[in-house]
Motif scaffolding. Sequence first.
Motif, PDB file in Angstrom:
ATOM      1  N   THR A  97      -3.043 -11.586  47.630  1.00  0.00           N
ATOM      2  CA  THR A  97      -2.760 -11.793  46.215  1.00  0.00           C
ATOM      3  C   THR A  97      -2.936 -13.266  45.876  1.00  0.00           C
ATOM      4  O   THR A  97      -2.396 -14.136  46.575  1.00  0.00           O
ATOM      5  CB  THR A  97      -1.323 -11.359  45.867  1.00  0.00           C
ATOM      6  N   LEU A  98      -3.692 -13.527  44.808  1.00  0.00           N
ATOM      7  CA  LEU A  98      -3.884 -14.885  44.309  1.00  0.00           C
ATOM      8  C   LEU A  98      -3.083 -15.021  43.024  1.00  0.00           C
ATOM      9  O   LEU A  98      -3.418 -14.409  42.003  1.00  0.00           O
ATOM     10  CB  LEU A  98      -5.362 -15.155  44.043  1.00  0.00           C
ATOM     11  N   HIS A  99      -2.022 -15.801  43.082  1.00  0.00           N
ATOM     12  CA  HIS A  99      -1.132 -15.921  41.926  1.00  0.00           C
ATOM     13  C   HIS A  99      -1.680 -16.924  40.915  1.00  0.00           C
ATOM     14  O   HIS A  99      -2.214 -17.968  41.273  1.00  0.00           O
ATOM     15  CB  HIS A  99       0.258 -16.365  42.384  1.00  0.00           C
ATOM     16  N   VAL A 103      -9.588  -8.027  41.738  1.00  0.00           N
ATOM     17  CA  VAL A 103      -9.087  -7.177  40.664  1.00  0.00           C
ATOM     18  C   VAL A 103      -7.973  -7.939  39.949  1.00  0.00           C
ATOM     19  O   VAL A 103      -6.993  -8.364  40.579  1.00  0.00           O
ATOM     20  CB  VAL A 103      -8.564  -5.833  41.204  1.00  0.00           C
ATOM     21  N   ALA A 104      -8.136  -8.115  38.639  1.00  0.00           N
ATOM     22  CA  ALA A 104      -7.167  -8.884  37.863  1.00  0.00           C
ATOM     23  C   ALA A 104      -5.915  -8.059  37.579  1.00  0.00           C
ATOM     24  O   ALA A 104      -5.995  -6.861  37.282  1.00  0.00           O
ATOM     25  CB  ALA A 104      -7.793  -9.337  36.550  1.00  0.00           C
ATOM     26  N   THR A 105      -4.759  -8.704  37.677  1.00  0.00           N
ATOM     27  CA  THR A 105      -3.500  -8.062  37.306  1.00  0.00           C
ATOM     28  C   THR A 105      -2.830  -8.797  36.141  1.00  0.00           C
ATOM     29  O   THR A 105      -1.718  -8.458  35.758  1.00  0.00           O
ATOM     30  CB  THR A 105      -2.538  -8.013  38.514  1.00  0.00           C
ATOM     31  N   GLU A 106      -3.514  -9.824  35.609  1.00  0.00           N
ATOM     32  CA  GLU A 106      -3.039 -10.565  34.451  1.00  0.00           C
ATOM     33  C   GLU A 106      -4.228 -10.846  33.535  1.00  0.00           C
ATOM     34  O   GLU A 106      -5.376 -10.887  33.983  1.00  0.00           O
ATOM     35  CB  GLU A 106      -2.425 -11.921  34.869  1.00  0.00           C
ATOM     36  N   THR A 150     -12.370  -5.788  37.217  1.00  0.00           N
ATOM     37  CA  THR A 150     -12.873  -6.189  38.526  1.00  0.00           C
ATOM     38  C   THR A 150     -13.871  -7.321  38.349  1.00  0.00           C
ATOM     39  O   THR A 150     -14.807  -7.212  37.544  1.00  0.00           O
ATOM     40  CB  THR A 150     -13.561  -5.014  39.237  1.00  0.00           C
ATOM     41  N   VAL A 151     -13.644  -8.405  39.066  1.00  0.00           N
ATOM     42  CA  VAL A 151     -14.556  -9.547  39.061  1.00  0.00           C
ATOM     43  C   VAL A 151     -15.351  -9.501  40.355  1.00  0.00           C
ATOM     44  O   VAL A 151     -14.770  -9.508  41.447  1.00  0.00           O
ATOM     45  CB  VAL A 151     -13.778 -10.876  38.961  1.00  0.00           C
ATOM     46  N   HIS A 152     -16.669  -9.447  40.238  1.00  0.00           N
ATOM     47  CA  HIS A 152     -17.520  -9.367  41.431  1.00  0.00           C
ATOM     48  C   HIS A 152     -18.552 -10.484  41.403  1.00  0.00           C
ATOM     49  O   HIS A 152     -19.291 -10.642  40.431  1.00  0.00           O
ATOM     50  CB  HIS A 152     -18.233  -8.016  41.506  1.00  0.00           C
ATOM     51  N   MET A 196       1.671 -12.158  38.899  1.00  0.00           N
ATOM     52  CA  MET A 196       0.623 -12.068  39.908  1.00  0.00           C
ATOM     53  C   MET A 196      -0.630 -12.776  39.394  1.00  0.00           C
ATOM     54  O   MET A 196      -0.557 -13.883  38.893  1.00  0.00           O
ATOM     55  CB  MET A 196       0.352 -10.605  40.266  1.00  0.00           C
ATOM     56  N   GLY A 197      -1.770 -12.161  39.502  1.00  0.00           N
ATOM     57  CA  GLY A 197      -2.992 -12.796  39.071  1.00  0.00           C
ATOM     58  C   GLY A 197      -4.216 -11.988  39.455  1.00  0.00           C
ATOM     59  O   GLY A 197      -4.850 -11.345  38.642  1.00  0.00           O
ATOM     60  N   PHE A 198      -4.551 -12.019  40.755  1.00  0.00           N
ATOM     61  CA  PHE A 198      -5.698 -11.273  41.266  1.00  0.00           C
ATOM     62  C   PHE A 198      -5.359 -10.694  42.644  1.00  0.00           C
ATOM     63  O   PHE A 198      -4.663 -11.335  43.437  1.00  0.00           O
ATOM     64  CB  PHE A 198      -6.933 -12.158  41.410  1.00  0.00           C
TER      65      PHE A 198
END
Length: 312
Positions: A150-152, A64-67, A100-102, A1-3
């Motif tokens: 989802t942004l891969h 939100v980052a998943t990687e 979390t990137v804001h 995934m990614g974000f």
Amino acid sequence: MGFTVKQPGMLALLQDAGRFGQHRIGLTTGGPLDKRAFDLCNALLENPVGTTAVELSFGGLELVATEDTFICVTGADAPLTIAGEEQPLYTVLPVRAGDTVHLGFSENGCRSYLGVADGFKVTESFGSTSTVVREGIGGLQGGKLEAGDTLHCSAISTRKQLQLPAQHRPVYSDELTVRVIPGYQLSHFPRYQQRRFFSLPYTVSTRSDRMGYRMEGPEISCDIQGILSEGICLGAIQVPADGQPIVLLNDRQTIGGYPKIGAALSLDLALLAQLRPGQQVHFTPISQHEAHNALHLAANNNVTALFEDLGT
């Protein structure tokens, strides 16, 4: 995934360098409105030129980052936090899974670019990932980012933490002079109308968008009401029946029949696209030779030589 997109902001679009060679079938170019900020984002991340990033108008994006990876944000002056900690712009920054990137709302300028190491993984449409909402192509299903998208991207464990020093970053102001190469239809605008256009100020209209920046100010008239539809270049300045000029941008239509007084120099379009409604624009004529020299000097300005490695 990614974000995962938690809040998409006002207008977040996936963009690469643009969709070229498709005007013959009526598809416009797309791509980043502020090419300079977009290119700096990818250069800092050591990505190939034109790698897909997020273009955000006015701010308000939350991911939100998943990687584990690295990001960089360039463009408009907007507050950036990662896991609640303030972070600098024009800097390669580590992101860990769960962070979390804001990116808050911009204070100066209005277009920001968020890139990731090795770029976002998006399926190309007609040779490009660039999103053109009007045509419904590119990006994710041809539209702007929405909450839950989802942004891969790839998991990246190492990257140089490069930074562009503040004194070398683009400066976005509330007033801009745009250089214009007069076009072949200039002779249809009486000399008095030309002087009005090139000497009096305009303001950016609230009706401006990625198709074009509409101006509000002195009305300009010419001795033709329309022309046979013809191809339109980036930066062409159309003058419709109401006399209010429109500077055409990346998502412009491919052909049009309004008279054109000239075309804005491409170097100035990046700064123009950072102006907000109500801010002021002046137009000044330049020759083709002057335009060529300006482009040549810009192409030979090696900004990457100014990068600092924060890890050394």
